[in-house]
Design an enzyme around this catalytic site. Structure first.
Site, mmCIF file in Angstrom:
data_model
loop_
_atom_site.group_PDB
_atom_site.id
_atom_site.type_symbol
_atom_site.label_atom_id
_atom_site.label_comp_id
_atom_site.label_asym_id
_atom_site.label_seq_id
_atom_site.Cartn_x
_atom_site.Cartn_y
_atom_site.Cartn_z
ATOM 1 N N HIS A 255 0.833 -1.207 0.000
ATOM 2 C CA HIS A 255 0.000 0.000 0.000
ATOM 3 C C HIS A 255 0.870 1.260 0.000
ATOM 4 O O HIS A 255 0.474 2.285 -0.557
ATOM 5 C CB HIS A 255 -0.921 0.007 1.230
ATOM 6 C CG HIS A 255 -2.040 -0.981 1.103
ATOM 7 N ND1 HIS A 255 -3.347 -0.613 0.929
ATOM 8 C CD2 HIS A 255 -2.036 -2.337 1.082
ATOM 9 C CE1 HIS A 255 -4.110 -1.691 0.821
ATOM 10 N NE2 HIS A 255 -3.329 -2.747 0.926
ATOM 11 N N ASP B 5 -5.590 6.235 1.810
ATOM 12 C CA ASP B 5 -5.848 4.884 1.317
ATOM 13 C C ASP B 5 -7.306 4.528 1.615
ATOM 14 O O ASP B 5 -7.803 4.805 2.721
ATOM 15 C CB ASP B 5 -4.899 3.927 2.064
ATOM 16 C CG ASP B 5 -4.870 2.537 1.466
ATOM 17 O OD1 ASP B 5 -5.950 1.977 1.205
ATOM 18 O OD2 ASP B 5 -3.759 2.007 1.284
ATOM 19 N N GLU C 86 3.212 -4.200 -12.128
ATOM 20 C CA GLU C 86 4.623 -4.279 -12.503
ATOM 21 C C GLU C 86 4.816 -5.234 -13.684
ATOM 22 O O GLU C 86 5.562 -4.947 -14.612
ATOM 23 C CB GLU C 86 5.458 -4.715 -11.286
ATOM 24 C CG GLU C 86 5.498 -3.617 -10.213
ATOM 25 C CD GLU C 86 5.895 -4.114 -8.819
ATOM 26 O OE1 GLU C 86 6.326 -5.272 -8.696
ATOM 27 O OE2 GLU C 86 5.753 -3.332 -7.863
ATOM 28 N N ASP D 118 -7.971 -9.922 -3.253
ATOM 29 C CA ASP D 118 -8.334 -9.576 -4.638
ATOM 30 C C ASP D 118 -7.595 -10.403 -5.693
ATOM 31 O O ASP D 118 -7.811 -10.217 -6.895
ATOM 32 C CB ASP D 118 -8.024 -8.090 -4.885
ATOM 33 C CG ASP D 118 -6.556 -7.751 -4.638
ATOM 34 O OD1 ASP D 118 -5.885 -8.472 -3.860
ATOM 35 O OD2 ASP D 118 -6.063 -6.769 -5.221
ATOM 36 N N GLN D 119 -6.703 -11.294 -5.243
ATOM 37 C CA GLN D 119 -5.767 -11.905 -6.187
ATOM 38 C C GLN D 119 -6.430 -12.794 -7.239
ATOM 39 O O GLN D 119 -5.982 -12.864 -8.389
ATOM 40 C CB GLN D 119 -4.682 -12.665 -5.407
ATOM 41 C CG GLN D 119 -3.834 -11.699 -4.565
ATOM 42 C CD GLN D 119 -3.183 -12.336 -3.344
ATOM 43 O OE1 GLN D 119 -3.133 -13.560 -3.234
ATOM 44 N NE2 GLN D 119 -2.680 -11.529 -2.430
HETATM 45 N N1 UDP Z 1 8.397 -6.869 -3.783
HETATM 46 C C1 UDP Z 1 9.758 -6.649 -3.759
HETATM 47 N N2 UDP Z 1 10.583 -7.712 -3.590
HETATM 48 C C2 UDP Z 1 10.142 -8.983 -3.442
HETATM 49 C C3 UDP Z 1 8.744 -9.206 -3.477
HETATM 50 C C4 UDP Z 1 7.907 -8.128 -3.652
HETATM 51 O O1 UDP Z 1 10.214 -5.520 -3.902
HETATM 52 O O2 UDP Z 1 10.966 -9.882 -3.288
HETATM 53 C C5 UDP Z 1 7.513 -5.714 -3.962
HETATM 54 C C6 UDP Z 1 6.791 -5.776 -5.291
HETATM 55 O O3 UDP Z 1 7.575 -5.152 -6.293
HETATM 56 C C7 UDP Z 1 5.494 -5.043 -4.989
HETATM 57 C C8 UDP Z 1 5.275 -5.259 -3.498
HETATM 58 O O4 UDP Z 1 6.505 -5.729 -2.965
HETATM 59 O O5 UDP Z 1 5.638 -3.654 -5.257
HETATM 60 C C9 UDP Z 1 4.225 -6.317 -3.216
HETATM 61 O O6 UDP Z 1 2.963 -5.807 -3.487
HETATM 62 P P1 UDP Z 1 1.821 -6.721 -4.081
HETATM 63 O O7 UDP Z 1 0.614 -5.856 -4.212
HETATM 64 O O8 UDP Z 1 2.276 -7.411 -5.300
HETATM 65 O O9 UDP Z 1 1.605 -7.841 -2.984
HETATM 66 P P2 UDP Z 1 1.319 -7.782 -1.403
HETATM 67 O O10 UDP Z 1 2.642 -7.759 -0.735
HETATM 68 O O11 UDP Z 1 0.518 -6.539 -1.130
HETATM 69 O O12 UDP Z 1 0.580 -9.055 -1.161
#
Ligand code: UDP
Length: 466
Positions: free
Chosen positions: A22, A120, A368, A384-385
């Site tokens: 977030h 947010d 990304e 939401d995945q």
């Molecule tokens: N990320 C990272 N390194 C890792 C894994 C994830 O920098 O080894 C970052 C990724 O680029 C993204 C964020 O962590 O920006 C994860 O957000 P996402 O919404 O994909 O998943 P969440 O962690 O919220 O489940």
């Protein structure tokens, strides 16, 4: 000092929910605002701000981003220190409201008043605080518009839960494809699971009608009809993808990362290893910052990766490492695989050795993958995945979703099949074509005159004029 204050068009407070997924988009959006002359002050929680180790994020293109934290009541340990999710969320709301009000007053006393709060969607109480001070209230959605539209429909009683158990049940909202129950957000199809998070996602709509602006971290082409439908109710604007500019149109100097890593990435190890691998040969597999997989799932994924005979780079967070199959790390010593605790995901995805991204379909990872043009295999876990995976496969056509069995596990053979399909199968050509298309569209959206760029300009002009 006085001059610096006057040099910007407006001062805004940016309030993210305290989690990596977030903060990343809201921090990146702050950089976009700065590049257009707005002074953003980011307000993470005190606990999160400690890992940022700075009070100012300099930008070469506009006012620097100040860090002025608020308290969630757990200044020494954050979420992990709370007895339960319910206790934490309650503390965040009560302490956060008081602390936010205090900060707004303090900034005013310092002669640096804010005009707006960009908060947010998970923090709707911030709108009440904004209104208390007569400020502009701007809700920022970090999830897809279809996901939000579903939550809106549930919150207003337009979709009744629990869903009927009938096989033919569909979840349908205007402008989006009909979804099978398992393609809807997990809080909707598994009604009663995680009740506190269910309240949080629905709470986004508790007072949205009072918000002055609704910003969505997508770009218009991703969900046109859904956005158009929502625009009939609110002043909604798409401003994404909030991926660092270097990977898109590269107009923000030196903007190569989000600027916050709650875990230190193994950047050099990953880079050296990837440099030694041929183009398009590596599977990058990562499940974000929060998902927890079962030991069985680790076993199936581990076997599938080894048997695919492709190279792989797997992010397994420290708290998950004990679940890796016994002897797995020894088996990959020959060089087929590398396991790290955390990676610089953007750098990895941008590396030419990467051939596909096995992802939990967290929304930042989705943006990304689209922005950097990497084909995906989706293994959604919760929240939401599942809906994101549906869009990746059927709407944007940039990958496939791996099927789970009756126990909710993606088995080795199914996983291997998906990897082969995306890395070398017949569908790769079509997927690659779509990947190139979406990468171009993402870049165009934030480039000068693109849909998101124009929306941000409109928002900035409003802030500058009010
Ligand atoms: N990320 C990272 N390194 C890792 C894994 C994830 O920098 O080894 C970052 C990724 O680029 C993204 C964020 O962590 O920006 C994860 O957000 P996402 O919404 O994909 O998943 P969440 O962690 O919220 O489940």
């Amino acid at each position: 000092m006085e001059d610096t204050k006057k040099a910007h068009k407006a001062h805004v407070l940016v309030l993210p929910y305290p989690a990596q997924g977030h903060i990343n988009p809201m921090l990146q959006f702050s950089k976009r605002l700065s590049s257009k002359g707005i002074k953003p002050t980011l307000s993470p929680t005190i606990y999160i701000s400690k890992s940022m180790q700075t009070t100012t994020i300099p930008t070469h293109y506009g006012p620097p981003i100040q860090i002025r934290p608020i308290s969630d009541g757990y200044d020494d340990g954050g979420y992990n220190q709370a007895e339960s999710t319910a206790v934490y969320l309650d503390s965040l709301r009560t302490n956060g409201s008081v602390s936010l009000a205090h900060l707004i007053k303090k900034l005013h006393e310092e002669g640096d008043s804010v005009k707006a709060i960009i908060y947010d969607g998970f923090l709707p109480w911030a709108l009440d605080v904004a209104k208390q001070f007569g400020l502009v209230g701007v809700v920022f959605f970090t999830q897809a518009c279809t996901v939000n539209s579903i939550y809106y429909h549930v919150q207003r009683g337009l979709i009744q839960l629990p869903l009927s158990g009938h096989d033919s049940t569909k979840v349908s909202v205007p402008g989006a494809p009909e979804l099978h129950p398992w393609e809807a957000p997990s809080f909707v199809h598994s009604y009663g699971s995680y009740p506190f998070w269910f309240d949080v996602v629905l709470g986004q709509f508790s007072n949205i009608d009072q918000a002055d602006w609704v910003l969505c971290n997508i770009f218009y082409d991703m969900e046109k009809e859904v956005v158009d439908w929502m625009a009939k109710m609110w002043k909604i604007r798409t401003i994404g993808p909030t991926v660092p500019s270097y990977y898109l149109e590269n107009r923000l100097e030196d903007n190569k990362d989000y600027g916050l890593q709650l875990v230190k990435p193994n950047t050099t190890i990953c880079k050296n290893w990837l440099d030694s691998k041929p183009r398009d040969s590596v599977i990058y597999i990562a499940f974000g910052s929060a998902a927890k997989l079962s030991e069985q799932q680790f076993e199936e994924l581990g076997r599938g990766l080894i048997n695919s005979h492709h190279n792989f780079l797997w992010v397994v967070r420290d708290s998950e490492q004990a679940k890796l199959p016994k002897g797995f790390l020894d088996e990959i010593l020959s060089g087929q695989g590398l396991v790290v605790e955390w990676a610089s995901q953007l750098e990895v995805l941008a590396h030419e050795a990467i051939g596909c991204f096995v992802t939990h379909c967290g929304f930042n990872s989705v943006l990304e993958a689209l922005s950097l043009g990497v084909p995906v295999v989706g293994i959604p876990q919760w929240t939401d995945q599942g809906t994101n995976a549906k869009f990746l496969e059927d709407v944007w056509g940039v990958g496939i979703r791996a099927k789970v069995d009756d126990d909710g596990i993606v088995r080795e053979k199914q996983f291997e099949k998906c990897i082969r399909e995306v890395m070398e199968g017949e569908r790769r050509e079509e997927i690659t074509k779509n990947v190139v298309k979406w990468k171009k569209l993402a870049k165009e959206a934030v480039d000068e005159g693109g849909s998101s760029d124009k929306n941000i300009d409109e928002f900035v002009a409003f802030l500058g004029g009010c």
